[in-house]
Design a protein around this motif. Sequence first.
Motif, PDB file in Angstrom:
ATOM      1  N   LEU A 119      64.335  34.145  47.478  1.00 31.07           N
ATOM      2  CA  LEU A 119      64.080  34.280  48.911  1.00 31.07           C
ATOM      3  C   LEU A 119      63.808  32.908  49.535  1.00 31.07           C
ATOM      4  O   LEU A 119      64.272  32.622  50.633  1.00 31.07           O
ATOM      5  CB  LEU A 119      62.916  35.238  49.160  1.00 31.07           C
ATOM      6  N   VAL A 120      63.089  32.054  48.826  1.00 29.79           N
ATOM      7  CA  VAL A 120      62.836  30.695  49.316  1.00 29.79           C
ATOM      8  C   VAL A 120      64.169  29.965  49.503  1.00 29.79           C
ATOM      9  O   VAL A 120      64.386  29.304  50.523  1.00 29.79           O
ATOM     10  CB  VAL A 120      61.916  29.901  48.354  1.00 29.79           C
ATOM     11  N   ASP A 121      65.097  30.115  48.558  1.00 27.56           N
ATOM     12  CA  ASP A 121      66.399  29.451  48.658  1.00 27.56           C
ATOM     13  C   ASP A 121      67.196  29.967  49.858  1.00 27.56           C
ATOM     14  O   ASP A 121      67.840  29.192  50.568  1.00 27.56           O
ATOM     15  CB  ASP A 121      67.205  29.658  47.372  1.00 27.56           C
ATOM     16  N   GLU A 122      67.153  31.265  50.080  1.00 27.32           N
ATOM     17  CA  GLU A 122      67.872  31.858  51.214  1.00 27.32           C
ATOM     18  C   GLU A 122      67.281  31.390  52.545  1.00 27.32           C
ATOM     19  O   GLU A 122      68.009  31.030  53.473  1.00 27.32           O
ATOM     20  CB  GLU A 122      67.818  33.381  51.124  1.00 27.32           C
ATOM     21  N   ILE A 123      65.967  31.368  52.622  1.00 26.15           N
ATOM     22  CA  ILE A 123      65.313  30.895  53.849  1.00 26.15           C
ATOM     23  C   ILE A 123      65.596  29.408  54.054  1.00 26.15           C
ATOM     24  O   ILE A 123      65.846  28.969  55.184  1.00 26.15           O
ATOM     25  CB  ILE A 123      63.790  31.180  53.814  1.00 26.15           C
ATOM     26  N   SER A 124      65.616  28.628  52.982  1.00 27.37           N
ATOM     27  CA  SER A 124      65.932  27.204  53.084  1.00 27.37           C
ATOM     28  C   SER A 124      67.339  27.002  53.647  1.00 27.37           C
ATOM     29  O   SER A 124      67.554  26.146  54.507  1.00 27.37           O
ATOM     30  CB  SER A 124      65.816  26.515  51.724  1.00 27.37           C
ATOM     31  N   ALA A 125      68.290  27.784  53.178  1.00 29.33           N
ATOM     32  CA  ALA A 125      69.658  27.701  53.706  1.00 29.33           C
ATOM     33  C   ALA A 125      69.675  28.051  55.189  1.00 29.33           C
ATOM     34  O   ALA A 125      70.386  27.422  55.982  1.00 29.33           O
ATOM     35  CB  ALA A 125      70.591  28.618  52.920  1.00 29.33           C
ATOM     36  N   THR A 126      68.875  29.031  55.578  1.00 31.06           N
ATOM     37  CA  THR A 126      68.795  29.429  56.986  1.00 31.06           C
ATOM     38  C   THR A 126      68.216  28.290  57.824  1.00 31.06           C
ATOM     39  O   THR A 126      68.700  28.020  58.932  1.00 31.06           O
ATOM     40  CB  THR A 126      67.941  30.703  57.137  1.00 31.06           C
ATOM     41  N   LEU A 127      67.211  27.602  57.304  1.00 23.37           N
ATOM     42  CA  LEU A 127      66.622  26.470  58.022  1.00 23.37           C
ATOM     43  C   LEU A 127      67.615  25.311  58.157  1.00 23.37           C
ATOM     44  O   LEU A 127      67.668  24.650  59.198  1.00 23.37           O
ATOM     45  CB  LEU A 127      65.346  26.002  57.327  1.00 23.37           C
ATOM     46  N   ILE A 128      68.413  25.076  57.129  1.00 28.96           N
ATOM     47  CA  ILE A 128      69.458  24.051  57.187  1.00 28.96           C
ATOM     48  C   ILE A 128      70.448  24.400  58.303  1.00 28.96           C
ATOM     49  O   ILE A 128      70.809  23.559  59.128  1.00 28.96           O
ATOM     50  CB  ILE A 128      70.182  23.927  55.822  1.00 28.96           C
ATOM     51  N   LEU A 129      70.845  25.650  58.341  1.00 29.78           N
ATOM     52  CA  LEU A 129      71.808  26.103  59.347  1.00 29.78           C
ATOM     53  C   LEU A 129      71.209  26.035  60.750  1.00 29.78           C
ATOM     54  O   LEU A 129      71.855  25.575  61.693  1.00 29.78           O
ATOM     55  CB  LEU A 129      72.265  27.530  59.011  1.00 29.78           C
ATOM     56  N   GLN A 130      69.966  26.478  60.880  1.00 33.26           N
ATOM     57  CA  GLN A 130      69.308  26.440  62.181  1.00 33.26           C
ATOM     58  C   GLN A 130      69.174  25.007  62.686  1.00 33.26           C
ATOM     59  O   GLN A 130      69.389  24.729  63.867  1.00 33.26           O
ATOM     60  CB  GLN A 130      67.934  27.107  62.103  1.00 33.26           C
ATOM     61  N   SER A 131      68.862  24.091  61.794  1.00 38.12           N
ATOM     62  CA  SER A 131      68.754  22.673  62.150  1.00 38.12           C
ATOM     63  C   SER A 131      70.094  22.164  62.699  1.00 38.12           C
ATOM     64  O   SER A 131      70.132  21.452  63.704  1.00 38.12           O
ATOM     65  CB  SER A 131      68.336  21.869  60.924  1.00 38.12           C
ATOM     66  N   TYR A 132      71.173  22.542  62.054  1.00 37.51           N
ATOM     67  CA  TYR A 132      72.503  22.123  62.511  1.00 37.51           C
ATOM     68  C   TYR A 132      72.802  22.713  63.889  1.00 37.51           C
ATOM     69  O   TYR A 132      73.296  22.019  64.776  1.00 37.51           O
ATOM     70  CB  TYR A 132      73.560  22.553  61.507  1.00 37.51           C
ATOM     71  N   LEU A 133      72.497  23.991  64.081  1.00 39.10           N
ATOM     72  CA  LEU A 133      72.766  24.638  65.366  1.00 39.10           C
ATOM     73  C   LEU A 133      71.979  23.983  66.491  1.00 39.10           C
ATOM     74  O   LEU A 133      72.496  23.798  67.587  1.00 39.10           O
ATOM     75  CB  LEU A 133      72.459  26.133  65.298  1.00 39.10           C
ATOM     76  N   TYR A 134      70.728  23.618  66.213  1.00 41.46           N
ATOM     77  CA  TYR A 134      69.911  22.937  67.227  1.00 41.46           C
ATOM     78  C   TYR A 134      70.507  21.587  67.604  1.00 41.46           C
ATOM     79  O   TYR A 134      70.422  21.158  68.737  1.00 41.46           O
ATOM     80  CB  TYR A 134      68.477  22.724  66.745  1.00 41.46           C
ATOM     81  N   SER A 135      71.091  20.904  66.619  1.00 47.03           N
ATOM     82  CA  SER A 135      71.622  19.561  66.862  1.00 47.03           C
ATOM     83  C   SER A 135      72.957  19.572  67.614  1.00 47.03           C
ATOM     84  O   SER A 135      73.371  18.541  68.130  1.00 47.03           O
ATOM     85  CB  SER A 135      71.773  18.802  65.548  1.00 47.03           C
ATOM     86  N   LYS A 136      73.614  20.722  67.659  1.00 48.59           N
ATOM     87  CA  LYS A 136      74.920  20.807  68.342  1.00 48.59           C
ATOM     88  C   LYS A 136      74.798  20.744  69.843  1.00 48.59           C
ATOM     89  O   LYS A 136      74.031  21.297  70.485  1.00 48.59           O
ATOM     90  CB  LYS A 136      75.634  22.101  67.947  1.00 48.59           C
TER      91      LYS A 136
END
Length: 136
Positions: A119-136
Amino acid sequence: MSRILAIDYGLKRTGIAVTDELQIIASGLTTVFTKDIFAFLKEYTEKESVELFLVGEPKQMDNTASESEIIIIPFINRLVEEFPNIPVKRVDERFTSKMAFQTMIDSGLKKNQRKNKALVDEISATLILQSYLYSK
């Protein structure tokens, strides 16, 4: 539009997150055993249109590459080889594991539930993706 798929690559497990088709919302998708990652990605990309792979980039506090970069580079090379039509971008993943753990605490998960490393790995991937979306 197509989806963006984020990957938090690890030696044992790999967390995966994905956007909706409008690329507005980042959601955790799953965690797979790393040995099964390419079979999973092949099956997923046959069912869903993916326009971009995001792969976490572990860095030290001084912005140099982390030791785990050694295992990620061969993964990225194979990813590019197996999916030549889907570009790969890197996203700084510093603190995502700590932030994922804090997210679990904030969401009220019990102590034994927070030990779920998948679950930590899945949430980490979500945070990586969210970070990218914010930067767009």
